[in-house]
Design a protein around this motif. Sequence first.
Motif, PDB file in Angstrom:
ATOM      1  N   LEU A 199       5.057  43.773  -9.592  1.00  0.00           N
ATOM      2  CA  LEU A 199       4.034  43.169 -10.011  1.00  0.00           C
ATOM      3  C   LEU A 199       4.260  42.116 -11.179  1.00  0.00           C
ATOM      4  O   LEU A 199       4.694  42.163 -11.927  1.00  0.00           O
ATOM      5  N   PRO A 200       3.455  40.865 -11.159  1.00  0.00           N
ATOM      6  CA  PRO A 200       3.265  39.699 -12.298  1.00  0.00           C
ATOM      7  C   PRO A 200       3.479  40.446 -13.427  1.00  0.00           C
ATOM      8  O   PRO A 200       2.029  40.883 -13.355  1.00  0.00           O
ATOM      9  N   GLN A 206      -7.253  40.876   0.706  1.00  0.00           N
ATOM     10  CA  GLN A 206      -7.069  40.998  -0.754  1.00  0.00           C
ATOM     11  C   GLN A 206      -8.052  41.754  -1.125  1.00  0.00           C
ATOM     12  O   GLN A 206      -7.579  42.113  -2.486  1.00  0.00           O
ATOM     13  N   HIS A 210      -6.191  44.837  -2.243  1.00  0.00           N
ATOM     14  CA  HIS A 210      -5.363  45.151  -2.941  1.00  0.00           C
ATOM     15  C   HIS A 210      -6.028  44.723  -4.636  1.00  0.00           C
ATOM     16  O   HIS A 210      -5.930  45.066  -5.421  1.00  0.00           O
ATOM     17  N   ASN A 262      -3.518  39.344 -15.578  1.00  0.00           N
ATOM     18  CA  ASN A 262      -3.736  38.815 -13.847  1.00  0.00           C
ATOM     19  C   ASN A 262      -5.121  37.897 -13.908  1.00  0.00           C
ATOM     20  O   ASN A 262      -5.775  39.130 -14.756  1.00  0.00           O
ATOM     21  N   ILE A 322      -4.695  43.975  -7.891  1.00  0.00           N
ATOM     22  CA  ILE A 322      -3.464  43.175  -8.074  1.00  0.00           C
ATOM     23  C   ILE A 322      -3.859  42.076  -7.043  1.00  0.00           C
ATOM     24  O   ILE A 322      -4.684  41.778  -6.361  1.00  0.00           O
ATOM     25  N   ASP A 323      -3.492  41.086  -8.356  1.00  0.00           N
ATOM     26  CA  ASP A 323      -3.653  39.264  -7.814  1.00  0.00           C
ATOM     27  C   ASP A 323      -2.497  38.742  -8.354  1.00  0.00           C
ATOM     28  O   ASP A 323      -2.046  38.650  -8.932  1.00  0.00           O
ATOM     29  N   LEU A 324      -2.271  37.920  -6.326  1.00  0.00           N
ATOM     30  CA  LEU A 324      -1.227  37.105  -6.565  1.00  0.00           C
ATOM     31  C   LEU A 324      -1.568  35.499  -7.102  1.00  0.00           C
ATOM     32  O   LEU A 324      -0.545  34.540  -6.203  1.00  0.00           O
ATOM     33  N   SER A 325      -2.771  35.321  -7.173  1.00  0.00           N
ATOM     34  CA  SER A 325      -3.291  33.590  -7.233  1.00  0.00           C
ATOM     35  C   SER A 325      -2.992  33.346  -8.160  1.00  0.00           C
ATOM     36  O   SER A 325      -2.702  33.608  -9.307  1.00  0.00           O
ATOM     37  N   ASP A 326      -2.778  31.957  -8.540  1.00  0.00           N
ATOM     38  CA  ASP A 326      -2.640  30.885  -9.071  1.00  0.00           C
ATOM     39  C   ASP A 326      -3.808  30.933  -9.935  1.00  0.00           C
ATOM     40  O   ASP A 326      -4.814  31.209  -9.670  1.00  0.00           O
TER      41      ASP A 326
END
Length: 417
Positions: A5-6, A233, A236, A155, A241-245
């Motif tokens: 994960l980022p 969404q 997560h 994030n 967990i959040d992969l948005s820009d």
Amino acid sequence: MMDHLPERTVICLDMRSFYASCAAALEGLDVMETPIAIIGNKKRKGGVVLAASPPLKKRFGIKTGMRLFEIPDDPAIRLIEPSMEFYIRVSMEIAHLLNQYVPKEAIHVYSIDESFVVLDGTERLWGPPRETVARIQDDLLRQFQMPSACGMGPNMLLAKLALDLEAKKTGFARWRYEDVPEKLWPVAPLSKMWGIGSRLEKTLNGMGIYSVGDLAHAPLEALESKFGIMGNQLYHHAHGIDLSDLGAPLIEGQVSYGKGQILFRDYKRREDVLAVLLEMCEDVAMRARTARRAGRTVQLSVGYSKNALGGGFSRSKTIPEETNETMKIYAVCMELFDEFHDGRPVRQLSISLSNLADEYSMQLSLFDRTKWKKRKLGETVDELRSKYGSDAVLRAVSYTDAGTARHRAGLIGGHVK
């Protein structure tokens, strides 16, 4: 699930009591010592409290949304009308301050008093992220007399949750993925979770989901079946967990165009309420057209006067074809109002257009040969308003006693210029 994960360093910075702090700075007052109320209109006893300083909340129990007549007649309380031009200028200067620490693309101004900032790669310039935050908060206090709170996370989501659920009480909080079970899962009711509104909360409650932990342990297939991509969404996000820009909406399915307002007085006649609704539909439709979007679901919320014991209703209707045409949205609002209004005086109105799709092309109809002309007419009016002001072209209802558009054209952000 947590592998790969980022791990970014994102902060969510909130200016505490922003409007009251701005007003205090303008008047040479200390926002943490002086009871300050920002009043929409001091000449009206029903004027709304738009913001309150901490001493006003603590000593007098006055909160945002209360009315002028509810404020005690105490000489210690300062009543100040808003100056939105000044507040916007301060917000812009704060963005310039943040730009001294990070490049512009690392800043997302979320609202007039809240911003996301990515601190990745700033260690060599400013030291550890926690020290950088302390520097920024010190600068805000020294240059703007602006107390602040800050949430930090890997994030946007966890930074925002750290702010809302902890840092607003402590000044600073850092949440990591491993903190989610202890800090996030116990959160209830669900509406305390960023991105979950009251309607979604009720739907989730109906599925037996009452806390964020319940949401995290719900079957992913059931959530996706019920909510589509938004269910994925939600699942997560419950795990942090959040992969948005940076700057992207966290729950895409919740994007809509809406407008709400508290009316100047109790509206008792149907035609007066409809006049305001038409103005509001015009505004919502214009925003949708500007974004080249159209929607199928129209929601109308009506709040009754306190003099009629309050209450109200909120209903929606989904139409077969996406639209961003003012009169079609208005026709749905009128239908909902006539069906559910029980005759009591109205004091608050809200409408929204959702279930959106991109407006790639107009679907022509054999039965409505004027559709394209109406779309071009709406676009022309939008351009005139954009160039010459929101009151450059108004419908006739705006010139009646019931209309509010002419008055609101003289406001910025809903407040006095």
